[in-house]
Write an enzyme that holds these catalytic residues in place. Structure first.
Site, mmCIF file in Angstrom:
data_model
loop_
_atom_site.group_PDB
_atom_site.id
_atom_site.type_symbol
_atom_site.label_atom_id
_atom_site.label_comp_id
_atom_site.label_asym_id
_atom_site.label_seq_id
_atom_site.Cartn_x
_atom_site.Cartn_y
_atom_site.Cartn_z
ATOM 1 N N HIS A 1 97.944 40.987 49.358
ATOM 2 C CA HIS A 1 99.132 41.847 49.225
ATOM 3 C C HIS A 1 100.052 41.319 48.135
ATOM 4 O O HIS A 1 100.598 42.077 47.341
ATOM 5 C CB HIS A 1 99.922 41.880 50.532
ATOM 6 N N ARG B 1 77.898 55.389 37.770
ATOM 7 C CA ARG B 1 76.664 54.795 38.293
ATOM 8 C C ARG B 1 76.454 55.321 39.709
ATOM 9 O O ARG B 1 77.341 55.198 40.543
ATOM 10 C CB ARG B 1 76.796 53.271 38.333
ATOM 11 N N ARG C 1 74.978 59.198 36.001
ATOM 12 C CA ARG C 1 73.668 58.643 35.688
ATOM 13 C C ARG C 1 72.821 58.673 36.947
ATOM 14 O O ARG C 1 73.242 58.175 37.995
ATOM 15 C CB ARG C 1 73.805 57.195 35.191
ATOM 16 N N GLU D 1 68.841 53.417 25.657
ATOM 17 C CA GLU D 1 68.959 51.996 25.962
ATOM 18 C C GLU D 1 67.640 51.246 25.779
ATOM 19 O O GLU D 1 67.520 50.098 26.171
ATOM 20 C CB GLU D 1 69.468 51.811 27.397
ATOM 21 N N ASN E 1 74.217 47.433 26.610
ATOM 22 C CA ASN E 1 73.776 46.210 27.289
ATOM 23 C C ASN E 1 72.252 46.143 27.333
ATOM 24 O O ASN E 1 71.644 45.157 26.918
ATOM 25 C CB ASN E 1 74.347 46.136 28.701
ATOM 26 N N ASP E 2 71.629 47.218 27.838
ATOM 27 C CA ASP E 2 70.175 47.209 27.908
ATOM 28 C C ASP E 2 69.545 47.416 26.529
ATOM 29 O O ASP E 2 68.503 46.851 26.230
ATOM 30 C CB ASP E 2 69.665 48.277 28.889
ATOM 31 N N ARG F 1 69.127 38.234 29.092
ATOM 32 C CA ARG F 1 70.423 37.579 28.883
ATOM 33 C C ARG F 1 70.684 36.494 29.920
ATOM 34 O O ARG F 1 71.523 35.632 29.733
ATOM 35 C CB ARG F 1 71.558 38.599 28.868
ATOM 36 N N CYS G 1 78.306 53.831 26.522
ATOM 37 C CA CYS G 1 78.875 53.395 27.790
ATOM 38 C C CYS G 1 78.601 51.929 28.057
ATOM 39 O O CYS G 1 78.747 51.459 29.170
ATOM 40 C CB CYS G 1 78.348 54.262 28.934
#
Lengths: 87, 569
Positions: free
Chosen positions: B186, B293, B329, B428, B451-452, B462, B499
């Protein structure tokens, strides 16, 4: 006494918000309402106890109603839980 | 210097005011007039509920409804039969109200504080907060008045409770330090809502400082300095100015279109993982969702999610975005994930194996459930379908055929959907880059998953430290793939987005602008920053930089040039 097995669908399980809505609703019945989970009994009219049960998404609970309005309580409460408890 | 958890961004410098909880010790008495004691306790609860509700109203006005709910939850706690009911039962056995309150609260505190769920552990501090508030009422102890601290105060306390926070005058508090609390506590939520820099979980800080000490609270790094040397102080004064300037600069981009320095319009979308994140995308001023996703529906589940379950989730996201695009996706998992109800077999090379669209097209009954749920959700806003791991034209054709079948079914059943729902490719893989021109003839849009794409283009894992140095979107091979994909999309007249993490990278953005990327999908918190960076570049500047960089042979040269040319934000 009547009972029913229900699977919890809420993404975060029995968290503060669904637990408090459920407890509030359970408190409107005269019957004792108990959630049986993991071999323990929890008073369904208590948010605190419901939360201590650590019920996760996908967990199966047994809802037990015992008292004058047990049929009505079981039907309405299980419908509420199955509908995702307002989430 | 002390280290803690950075919980609310910003740099605060000021004079310390310690909030030391008053002495709440009491002597447990045996009660003879039980009814009178019960009445005294009832009165205390009523006062507590009244005070708390009033405080919640203040918080709702000054901070926000979500923060007010925390306090309303406290009032509700005392309504709970397991709390007050149990306390009254103990009073009936002759114990005083203070003892009953303490015993029951401590029992629940014990249960909640040992749970391994952060959200549940949070309940423990709620209970402690309620206990202290009620004890103060029962004992007639007055609170420290946080509301009256002078401007430039750094608050130091064991834990910042919601009831304390509600009294904070934002303008007067420069920073907050506590001994407990994590990033989702909190204290952290409230500090962020108030935009006060905060460092939490600094061990023993209350006893290590004195009132009036000068303190620096670095809520970005989680560092705290007490009575710093002059050079440290001046360094942080500059850092503070810098941070505030940047923040003010970014605030200017709220609600604005994303425009290049030439005034060309681009779009900043958000990457999200659950329908709830869509709210965040809206709050952060995202212009759409470039990647939703769908895996959460499958991963946190005990069964294959039904069409209704999926439909509800997609619909929620689509409705939350109020007509803005939501690119969903379809399922992107394989043998690296252990999902008990799906028949993924252990594979030698799960990332080169039976996964994503390959798995889905082999399980068309399952895949059609997902596609149908998305197509149905398209009736409630602007949904698009994105197919992951595309490597062949046939894959896209098959998905489009399935979507066409679903549309026929829905039409026959009289169920609403968007007739023009688009089907696009997630770009990708090295294969997708190589045949981007062919895919562009089939797909309605492209979205580059950097990324891919980096992993598959560089043939590098990676996670493997020995080869991770090869994993960079700035490798000439990856940059060329990105350029090829965007060019193919442009030539075919379809929109191209990105993305992956690179879409928010200040070094990458000018290159993407030069290549002609239309839509940049980023983490919601990076929307304003990306919009700000885009506003700094003209197409001609970006083109000049891209021309130079694309002729370079090594990643090292590329990065050095991009860093040297980067614009200050």
């Amino acid at each position: 006494m009547v009972s029913k097995n229900i699977t919890i669908k809420n993404e975060l399980g029995m968290h503060m918000r669904p637990a408090s809505l459920l407890a509030k609703m359970a408190a409107t019945y005269e019957s004792n309402v108990t959630v049986k989970f993991n071999g323990k009994d929890f008073n369904c009219k208590s948010v605190m106890l419901l939360m201590t049960a650590l019920i996760k998404c996908g967990s199966e609970i047994e809802l037990v109603c015992d008292g004058a309005d047990e049929e009505k309580a079981l039907a309405e409460l299980s419908e509420f839980i199955e509908s995702g408890m307002g989430e | 210097m002390y280290k803690g958890i950075a919980a609310s961004r910003g740099i605060g410098i000021g004079k310390i005011c310690r909030i030391i909880e008053p002495d709440l010790s009491f002597e447990a008495k045996v009660i003879t007039d039980i009814e009178a004691e019960k009445a005294r306790f009832s009165k205390a609860i009523a006062d507590f509920v009244e005070e708390t509700n009033a405080m919640a109203e203040e918080v709702r006005k000054n901070i926000g409804p979500k923060e007010a709910e925390i306090l309303l939850g406290h009032a509700a706690m005392m309504d709970d039969p397991a709390m007050s009911g149990e306390m009254f039962s103990m009073i009936e056995t002759g114990q005083c109200a203070e003892a009953a309150l303490t015993a029951v609260s401590d029992m629940f505190y014990g249960i909640f504080s040992t749970m391994d769920d952060e959200m549940m552990r949070q309940r423990a501090s709620d209970i402690a907060d309620v206990k202290v508030s009620l004890l103060k009422i029962l004992l007639g102890v007055k609170d420290v008045n946080i509301g009256s601290v002078p401007e430039g105060t750094v608050l130091v306390c064991k834990d910042l409770t919601p009831s304390m926070t509600s009294q904070i005058v934002k303008e007067n508090v420069a920073g907050i330090m506590t001994e407990v609390g994590g990033p989702t506590s909190h204290s952290a939520i409230l500090a962020r809502a108030l935009e006060i820099p905060a460092v939490l979980s600094v061990p023993g800080i209350v006893d290590s400082v004195n009132d009036g000490d000068t303190a620096i609270v670095d809520g970005n790094a989680g560092d705290v300095f007490i009575n710093p040397e002059l050079d440290v102080l001046s360094e942080y004064i500059i850092k503070r100015e810098d941070f505030n300037k940047k923040k003010a600069e970014l605030q200017k981009f709220i609600g604005k279109e994303t425009l290049t320095a030439d005034g060309d319009k681009l779009e900043i979308y958000c990457n999200i993982g659950t329908p709830k994140d869509a709210k965040k995308a809206m709050e952060c001023d995202g212009e759409g969702v470039g990647l939703f996703r769908s895996e959460f529906l499958f991963m946190d589940n005990t069964h294959l999610p039904t069409e209704e379950e999926q439909f509800e989730a997609y619909k929620e996201a689509v409705e939350t975005m109020e007509g803005r695009t939501v690119i969903i996706r379809t399922l992107d998992i394989g043998g690296d994930k252990d999902i008990p109800y799906m028949d993924f077999e252990k594979e030698e090379n799960p990332f080169l194996g039976f996964r994503a669209v390959r798995y889905c097209l082999a399980h068309q009954d399952m895949y059609k459930v997902q596609l149908r749920a998305i197509v149905r959700a398209s009736a409630y806003g602007k949904a698009k379908i994105m197919v992951p791991l595309v490597t062949t034209v046939e894959e896209v054709r098959t998905v489009k055929k399935l979507v066409a079948e679903i549309k026929d079914e829905l039409r026959a059943e009289g169920i609403a959907f968007d007739e023009d729902i688009e089907v696009g490719c997630m770009m990708e893989t090295a294969a997708s880059a190589a045949i981007a021109d062919l895919l562009a003839k089939e797909a309605d849009f492209f979205s580059i998953g950097t990324n891919d794409l980096t992993g598959y283009t560089m043939a590098v894992d990676r996670g493997n430290a020995k080869v991770a140095y090869l994993y960079s979107a700035f490798q000439p091979a990856v940059l060329r793939s990105i350029r090829t994909i965007i060019k193919a999309g442009k030539e075919a007249g379809i929109p191209v987005g990105m993305c992956g993490e690179a879409a928010a990278d200040p070094l990458m953005i000018p290159l993407l602008m030069s290549f002609g990327l239309d839509e940049y999908s980023v983490n919601p918190v990076l929307v304003l920053r990306a919009r700000c960076i885009i506003s700094k570049w003209t197409k001609a500047e970006a083109d000049a930089l891209a021309e130079k960089v694309m002729a370079m042979a090594t990643e090292e040269e590329v990065k050095a040039e991009l860093e040297a040319s980067a614009k200050e934000i």
